[in-house]
Design a protein around this motif. Sequence first.
Motif, short mmCIF file in Angstrom:
data_model
loop_
_atom_site.label_atom_id
_atom_site.label_comp_id
_atom_site.label_asym_id
_atom_site.label_seq_id
_atom_site.Cartn_x
_atom_site.Cartn_y
_atom_site.Cartn_z
N SER A 499 0.94 -1.41 -0.06
CA SER A 499 0.13 -0.09 -0.03
C SER A 499 1.04 1.27 0.12
O SER A 499 0.61 2.25 -0.58
N ALA A 500 2.07 1.36 0.71
CA ALA A 500 2.81 2.57 0.72
C ALA A 500 3.43 2.43 -0.71
O ALA A 500 3.67 3.63 -1.10
N LEU A 501 4.17 1.59 -1.39
CA LEU A 501 4.68 1.60 -2.67
C LEU A 501 3.51 2.14 -3.61
O LEU A 501 3.92 2.94 -4.41
N ARG A 502 2.25 1.72 -3.55
CA ARG A 502 1.22 2.16 -4.30
C ARG A 502 1.02 3.65 -4.04
O ARG A 502 1.01 4.36 -5.24
N GLU A 503 1.07 4.23 -3.01
CA GLU A 503 0.91 5.76 -2.69
C GLU A 503 2.31 6.26 -3.34
O GLU A 503 2.20 7.47 -4.14
N PHE A 504 3.22 5.95 -3.08
CA PHE A 504 4.71 6.52 -3.44
C PHE A 504 4.42 6.52 -5.07
O PHE A 504 4.92 7.84 -5.83
N ALA A 505 4.18 5.50 -5.67
CA ALA A 505 3.99 5.53 -7.27
C ALA A 505 2.98 6.30 -7.71
O ALA A 505 3.29 7.07 -8.67
N LEU A 506 1.72 6.56 -6.98
CA LEU A 506 0.97 7.45 -7.54
C LEU A 506 1.35 8.90 -7.38
O LEU A 506 1.01 9.65 -8.24
N ALA A 507 2.04 9.03 -6.48
CA ALA A 507 2.81 10.52 -5.96
C ALA A 507 3.83 10.75 -7.37
O ALA A 507 3.78 11.99 -7.69
N ALA A 508 4.35 9.79 -7.65
CA ALA A 508 5.46 9.91 -8.84
C ALA A 508 4.58 9.98 -10.14
O ALA A 508 5.41 10.30 -11.18
N GLY A 509 3.39 9.85 -10.30
CA GLY A 509 2.65 10.05 -11.73
C GLY A 509 2.12 8.94 -12.13
O GLY A 509 1.53 8.93 -13.19
N MET A 510 2.28 7.70 -11.36
CA MET A 510 1.40 6.58 -11.94
C MET A 510 0.17 6.68 -11.78
O MET A 510 -0.58 7.12 -10.89
N GLY A 511 -0.77 6.34 -13.19
CA GLY A 511 -1.91 6.27 -13.20
C GLY A 511 -2.77 5.08 -12.41
O GLY A 511 -2.05 4.26 -12.14
N SER A 512 -4.21 5.00 -13.02
CA SER A 512 -4.88 3.85 -12.78
C SER A 512 -5.44 3.18 -13.74
O SER A 512 -5.76 3.79 -14.77
N MET A 513 -5.81 1.95 -13.88
CA MET A 513 -6.61 1.14 -15.02
C MET A 513 -7.98 1.88 -15.03
O MET A 513 -8.51 2.14 -16.23
N ALA A 514 -8.74 2.40 -14.08
CA ALA A 514 -9.68 2.92 -13.93
C ALA A 514 -9.87 4.24 -14.85
O ALA A 514 -10.72 4.48 -15.40
N GLY A 515 -8.85 5.05 -14.40
CA GLY A 515 -8.40 6.39 -15.15
C GLY A 515 -8.25 6.17 -16.65
O GLY A 515 -8.90 6.83 -17.63
N ASP A 516 -7.78 4.99 -17.02
CA ASP A 516 -7.20 4.85 -18.46
C ASP A 516 -8.48 4.33 -18.98
O ASP A 516 -8.85 4.63 -20.34
N ALA A 517 -9.45 3.58 -18.35
CA ALA A 517 -10.64 3.05 -18.90
C ALA A 517 -11.66 4.25 -19.13
O ALA A 517 -12.52 4.16 -20.17
N ARG A 518 -11.61 5.24 -18.27
CA ARG A 518 -12.65 6.44 -18.50
C ARG A 518 -12.09 7.17 -19.64
O ARG A 518 -12.88 7.53 -20.33
N ARG A 519 -10.68 7.25 -19.87
CA ARG A 519 -10.32 8.00 -21.10
C ARG A 519 -10.82 7.19 -22.32
O ARG A 519 -11.21 7.65 -23.35
N LYS A 520 -10.84 5.94 -22.19
CA LYS A 520 -11.27 5.23 -23.59
C LYS A 520 -12.63 5.15 -23.68
O LYS A 520 -13.28 5.13 -24.95
N LEU A 521 -13.42 5.02 -22.62
CA LEU A 521 -14.91 5.50 -22.79
C LEU A 521 -15.23 6.74 -23.17
O LEU A 521 -15.97 6.93 -24.17
N ALA A 522 -14.51 7.99 -23.04
CA ALA A 522 -14.82 9.05 -23.57
C ALA A 522 -14.41 9.29 -25.03
O ALA A 522 -15.12 9.88 -25.67
N GLU A 523 -13.41 8.45 -25.32
CA GLU A 523 -13.35 8.42 -26.84
C GLU A 523 -14.31 7.33 -27.62
O GLU A 523 -14.08 7.19 -28.80
N GLY A 524 -15.03 6.55 -26.88
CA GLY A 524 -16.07 5.83 -27.65
C GLY A 524 -15.45 4.67 -27.99
O GLY A 524 -16.07 4.10 -28.85
#
Length: 602
Positions: A499-524
């Motif tokens: 969980s700590a590694l996950r937070e540090f990775a998010l702070a370093a700019g790592m996105g999420s699969m949910a976020g990438d999925a939202r982008r692909k939904l927006a693009e249809g």
Amino acid sequence: MNPQSTHGNPRSTPKLLGRILLDTGAIGREALTRALHEQRQTGERLGTTLVRMKACGEEEVAQALARQLNLPYVRPPLEAGEDALPRVGETLARSKTVLPLLVEERVLRLAMGDPLDLATADDVQFRTGLRVEPVVASRSAISEALDRALGGGLQVFVAALPGEDAREGRGYARGEARPPAVQLVDRVLSEAVAVGASDVHLERHGEQLRVRLRVDGVLRHAVKLPKWSRGAVLSRVKILGGMDISVKQRPQDGGFTYDREGRHFRVRVSTIPVDQGEKAVLRILDPGRAPTDLEGVGLGEEDLAAVRGMLARRQGVILAAGPTGSGKSTTLFGALGELDRKRQNVVTLEDPIEYRLDGVNQVQVRPKAGLTFPVALRAVLRQDPDVVMVGEIRDRETAEIAMAAAVTGHLVLSSIHTIDAPGAIARLLNMGVPAYLVAGGLSGVIAQRLVRRACPACRGTGRACDQCGDGFRGRIGIFQVLVMTDRLRDEVGAGASTSALREFALAAGMGSMAGDARRKLAEGLTTPHEVGRVIGGAATTRLACAECGEELPPTCLGCPWCGAPRVPTCACGRELKGAWRFCPDCLRAATPASGASAPPAP
């Protein structure tokens, strides 16, 4: 219709088919000798034997047969005559594999795979009342033309099969020539390739054999085969896969090559004993469809730049993470496609070899022969490699060798089964790989899933259109890319939690699969239902407030929406660990929130 045809040369004395094929260079003498010996064992026609042995193609045999019999030969693609086909009828045309081409002045021009089958010619002549004029064509070309004209494909073919006939099933199991059963297996594979299926499931369903195809990750019912064919089909698959047809009480594995329209597919066969019989699964691999780069796999601009940055460093381990069937191999080969294979020594270790890539030395791992991943990897590292791709990290030994190779300056690509990108680090550590090797050797992780693409024509409505079967066509990846930073390396070396590694990775700019999925939904590109089906239960590294459920920014101490603290903190703002009695910064008693007591007197 005016079919394009060529005529055989007239001969005063007809030549044998084998001699004609020798004279035209279609086969060699050694192949002919082997085929004649095989023909004496099976009793089938020589042309059928040659095609089955892959000594030559169907079209070459059809041309030679036309020359032998001094009949016209019709090249594919064929086209059924609009007025001619209804006269013969669908059942007769499919069961006898003949194609009516043209009716003209009481003469029916009929394409036949076996023009020596006089009984079939008589049947057609009796049915139509027309004089049959046979021409020669390959069976495959005739079958494909019938499918185009009549539709239905596999379903219609099965409907035209003979009914219950135990003798046919037993005869086929002994290896005798049984055209209906042989064609049935070929037609199932042909249908699977045509719809882009990755797997074919053959399983008992009542008294019948059910065929299901996995297309774009979803298992679909294809057809039910008659009772008599159940044993014949499984025996045929075992024979093709080089397996023992007499062994039914233990699992077996095998494989074979399947050719269709100039494409060569590798088919892996697996059988297991089940209640009242066996089940077989055929995995279809197309070695010729290796991705040439990372552009088409679905990575967003930022993620694509991050992956290319890791490749440009030319050392370290890059992992593709995800469950089986999530496209990890495709991503790895896309990465290999972007490397300079002319000036680098690139070696892959695979089980099995899924794609063929020019300029790459590909090694098939064979555990039964002692060539395991660790053994092969050690050997490859003595071959002066620049880049090594290991199909999968399955154990501590392979992981340690890969990490050690990366530390010494090699670029290593591999895959691992984890839910998300930070989970890959935890998986390596749980395998027993030393933290210092993971921290020093890992460059990054590409976690991914595959979702079905919405059909451009009907936009994934779930209703079939003329371009798709259920509103979807193909698949696209949903990604999460973790790039190892100095902070992450320090935390891994210090034994930080997942969980700590996950937070540090998010702070370093790592996105999420949910976020990438939202982008692909927006693009249809896909649909909400499809995204929910694939990643609904997967970890997406989304930090959520325990009180209001809103998404939290990385490394935050509390929720910016409702003010609820995320972690215990001192009044001075320092995060408090569970076992602390005092704040290490201000020495207040370690009681969370603003009512903390004043620091004790010195």
